[in-house]
Write a protein that holds these residues in place. Sequence first.
Motif, PDB file in Angstrom:
ATOM      1  N   SER A   1       0.837  -1.214   0.000  1.00 12.77           N
ATOM      2  CA  SER A   1       0.000   0.000   0.000  1.00 12.77           C
ATOM      3  C   SER A   1       0.871   1.263   0.000  1.00 12.77           C
ATOM      4  CB  SER A   1      -0.965  -0.004   1.184  1.00 12.77           C
ATOM      5  OG  SER A   1      -0.251   0.177   2.373  1.00 12.77           O
ATOM      6  N   ASP A   2       2.013   1.184   0.717  1.00 10.77           N
ATOM      7  CA  ASP A   2       2.939   2.325   0.691  1.00 10.77           C
ATOM      8  C   ASP A   2       3.516   2.514  -0.713  1.00 10.77           C
ATOM      9  OD1 ASP A   2       2.603   3.022   3.280  1.00 10.77           O
ATOM     10  OD2 ASP A   2       4.376   1.975   4.028  1.00 10.77           O
ATOM     11  N   GLU A   3       3.783   1.383  -1.362  1.00  8.69           N
ATOM     12  CA  GLU A   3       4.329   1.470  -2.725  1.00  8.69           C
ATOM     13  C   GLU A   3       3.346   2.148  -3.659  1.00  8.69           C
ATOM     14  OE1 GLU A   3       7.139  -2.485  -2.653  1.00  8.69           O
ATOM     15  OE2 GLU A   3       5.491  -2.353  -4.087  1.00  8.69           O
TER      16      GLU A   3
ATOM     17  N   LEU B   1       3.995   5.574  -5.472  1.00 10.43           N
ATOM     18  CA  LEU B   1       3.899   5.651  -6.931  1.00 10.43           C
ATOM     19  C   LEU B   1       3.014   6.814  -7.365  1.00 10.43           C
ATOM     20  CD1 LEU B   1       4.804   4.085  -9.442  1.00 10.43           C
ATOM     21  CD2 LEU B   1       2.631   2.879  -9.343  1.00 10.43           C
ATOM     22  N   ALA B   2       1.870   6.951  -6.688  1.00 10.96           N
ATOM     23  CA  ALA B   2       0.936   8.026  -7.056  1.00 10.96           C
ATOM     24  C   ALA B   2       1.575   9.399  -6.796  1.00 10.96           C
ATOM     25  CB  ALA B   2      -0.350   7.879  -6.261  1.00 10.96           C
ATOM     26  N   LEU B   3       2.200   9.525  -5.622  1.00 12.18           N
ATOM     27  CA  LEU B   3       2.834  10.812  -5.276  1.00 12.18           C
ATOM     28  C   LEU B   3       4.001  11.104  -6.213  1.00 12.18           C
ATOM     29  CD1 LEU B   3       2.805  10.476  -1.387  1.00 12.18           C
ATOM     30  CD2 LEU B   3       1.624  12.233  -2.707  1.00 12.18           C
ATOM     31  N   TYR B   4       4.752  10.067  -6.492  1.00  7.13           N
ATOM     32  CA  TYR B   4       5.918  10.225  -7.365  1.00  7.13           C
ATOM     33  C   TYR B   4       5.475  10.664  -8.756  1.00  7.13           C
ATOM     34  CZ  TYR B   4      10.036   9.017 -10.086  1.00  7.13           C
ATOM     35  OH  TYR B   4      11.103   9.074 -10.927  1.00  7.13           O
ATOM     36  N   HIS B   5       4.445   9.998  -9.231  1.00  5.09           N
ATOM     37  CA  HIS B   5       3.953  10.317 -10.564  1.00  5.09           C
ATOM     38  C   HIS B   5       3.479  11.770 -10.630  1.00  5.09           C
ATOM     39  CE1 HIS B   5       0.879  10.379 -13.829  1.00  5.09           C
ATOM     40  NE2 HIS B   5       1.934   9.920 -14.458  1.00  5.09           N
TER      41      HIS B   5
ATOM     42  N   GLN C   1      16.670   7.698  -4.630  1.00  2.88           N
ATOM     43  CA  GLN C   1      16.785   8.247  -3.276  1.00  2.88           C
ATOM     44  C   GLN C   1      15.395   8.569  -2.719  1.00  2.88           C
ATOM     45  OE1 GLN C   1      18.536   8.263  -0.335  1.00  2.88           O
ATOM     46  NE2 GLN C   1      20.253   8.798  -1.647  1.00  2.88           N
ATOM     47  N   LEU C   2      14.495   9.052  -3.564  1.00  6.70           N
ATOM     48  CA  LEU C   2      13.111   9.313  -3.125  1.00  6.70           C
ATOM     49  C   LEU C   2      12.457   8.015  -2.665  1.00  6.70           C
ATOM     50  CD1 LEU C   2      11.537  11.653  -5.845  1.00  6.70           C
ATOM     51  CD2 LEU C   2      11.726  12.184  -3.437  1.00  6.70           C
ATOM     52  N   TRP C   3      12.633   7.005  -3.476  1.00  6.41           N
ATOM     53  CA  TRP C   3      12.050   5.686  -3.195  1.00  6.41           C
ATOM     54  C   TRP C   3      12.610   5.135  -1.885  1.00  6.41           C
ATOM     55  CZ3 TRP C   3       8.770   1.850  -3.933  1.00  6.41           C
ATOM     56  CH2 TRP C   3       9.175   0.533  -3.775  1.00  6.41           C
ATOM     57  N   ARG C   4      13.907   5.266  -1.729  1.00  6.46           N
ATOM     58  CA  ARG C   4      14.553   4.721  -0.540  1.00  6.46           C
ATOM     59  C   ARG C   4      14.206   5.524   0.719  1.00  6.46           C
ATOM     60  NH1 ARG C   4      20.959   3.964   0.051  1.00  6.46           N
ATOM     61  NH2 ARG C   4      20.738   5.910   1.146  1.00  6.46           N
ATOM     62  N   SER C   5      14.037   6.830   0.554  1.00  7.87           N
ATOM     63  CA  SER C   5      13.777   7.682   1.720  1.00  7.87           C
ATOM     64  C   SER C   5      12.299   7.752   2.082  1.00  7.87           C
ATOM     65  CB  SER C   5      14.277   9.110   1.438  1.00  7.87           C
ATOM     66  OG  SER C   5      15.633   9.112   1.106  1.00  7.87           O
TER      67      SER C   5
ATOM     68  N   LEU D   1       2.487   6.986 -16.779  1.00  8.14           N
ATOM     69  CA  LEU D   1       2.422   6.325 -15.475  1.00  8.14           C
ATOM     70  C   LEU D   1       2.582   4.811 -15.587  1.00  8.14           C
ATOM     71  CD1 LEU D   1       1.913   6.402 -12.430  1.00  8.14           C
ATOM     72  CD2 LEU D   1      -0.521   6.303 -12.891  1.00  8.14           C
ATOM     73  N   HIS D   2       1.984   4.224 -16.617  1.00  6.99           N
ATOM     74  CA  HIS D   2       2.024   2.756 -16.728  1.00  6.99           C
ATOM     75  C   HIS D   2       3.451   2.237 -16.796  1.00  6.99           C
ATOM     76  CE1 HIS D   2       2.397   4.033 -20.874  1.00  6.99           C
ATOM     77  NE2 HIS D   2       2.953   2.863 -21.111  1.00  6.99           N
TER      78      HIS D   2
END
Lengths: 175, 226
Positions: A4-6, A10-14, A44-48, B27-28
Motif C-alpha cells: 500500500s505504501d508502494e 507511486l501516485a505521489l511520485y507520478h 533516493q526518493l524511493w529509498r527515503s 504512469l504505466h
Amino acid sequence: MNPSDETRFLALYHEHRAILYKVAFGYCRNREDRVDLVQDMSIQLWRSFGRYDGRVKFSTWAYRVAMNVAISHFRGEGRRVRDTLPLDDLAYELPADDTFGEEASDNMRVLRHLIDGLDALNRALVLLYLEGHASEEIAEIIGISPANVTTRINRLKSELQRRFARLENPQETTL
Amino acid sequence: MSLTLEELRSEWADRSRRLDERLQLSLHVLRDDWIDRQRERVWKLGPFGTFSMAMWITTAVLIGLFLSTHVDEPELFVAALVLEVWTLATGIAHVYQKQALHDLDFGLPLLELQERIESLRIARIRSFNLAFLTGQIVWWIPFVMVVAGTFGENLYSWPQFRVYAAWNIALGIAIIPFAIWLSRRYGEQLSRSSVVRTIADSIAGRDIAAAQEVLEKLRRFGSDAI
C-alpha cells in the motif's frame, strides 16, 4: 515498504516527478548527466519514502531530496552517495521525458548561463523562485528563515540583472 | 532591453506546465517496470560491499588465528596484535562511515543535510589520513607473519632482523612528518586527477581545509546576519 505504501509512493511520485527534471536542469548542463542525476534522485526518493512522515508537503520533501542529491553531485560527493544506491541494471524512461532543458529559447539559454554562475545553494534558491514558491516554502526546503530567503532572492535578482546587462553589452565590462 | 528574473519566471512556468502535461502520459511505464525491480534491491544493499566485507573478515580471522597459535612468542604476538588492532580499527571506521552515508536522510532541509555530508567528508579524510600514515609503521608485519606461518621461522630470533625491524619502525615513524611536508610542499604541482595528488591533498590537510570552508559557507548561508 509494503504494497500500500508502494502504491501511495507511486501516485505521489507520478504527480511530482517533474520536480526532478527541473532540479536536474538547474544542476546539469549535459543531458546524459541529467539522466543519471534524475535516476539517482528517483531512487533516493524511493529509498527515503519510509522516513516521510507527512509533516511537510510531499512536494517540499521531494524538492529537499532532489536538491540534496543534486548538490551532492555538484560537490563531487555523488559517487559516494551513488555507491549506496542500487543502480545496477536500472532501466528507466527518463531520456524520452527529459525535454525540459532541450527546447531552449534564447531566454532559457540566458537563464542557463546565469544559473551556471551560481553556487549550489543559490541555484536552489533561484530554481525554487522560478517555480513560483513563496518565501516560507523556500525557507522550509532550504532550512533558512523566510526573511533570509527574501533578502537573498532580492540580491540574486540584482546580481542576475547585472550579469544579464553584461551579456548584452560585453564591451562595458572591459571599460 | 533588459530581461528580469520575473520575465524568466513566466517563461519557466510555461515550460513547467508543458512538462507536467507530458509526464502525465507515462504512469504505466513506472508501474510495470520500475517499482517491482527496485523493491528487493534497495533493502538488500548493505553499507559495506560484499567483497570488501569478506576480505576484511578473512584478514581479521587469519590474524586472530595467528595470534592464538603464537601466544608463547611475545615478539610475533605483539606485532600481530598491533596489525589486528589496525585492521579492525580501519575496517570499523570504514563501515561506520559507509553506514553513516547510507543512513543520511535526504528529506532534511538542504543546509542541514549538506552540513552533515560535509562533516562526514571531514571524518572520512581524517580517518584515511590516520590509516595511511599509521600504515607506514605496520606494513612490514604481514611479511613477518607469512614467514612465521609458512616456514615456522621467527624472524625476530635473528639478531639482524631485530635491527632491520627497528629501522623499519623508525623509518615508518619518520615517514609520517616527511610525507606531510612533501605533500604540502609539492602536492599541488601534481596533476589534479592523479591518485598521488588525491593522497597528497588529503594528508597535507588541503581537503579538510576545503571541506571546512564549505561548512563555514553553509553556516554563513544559514545566518540571518547578511
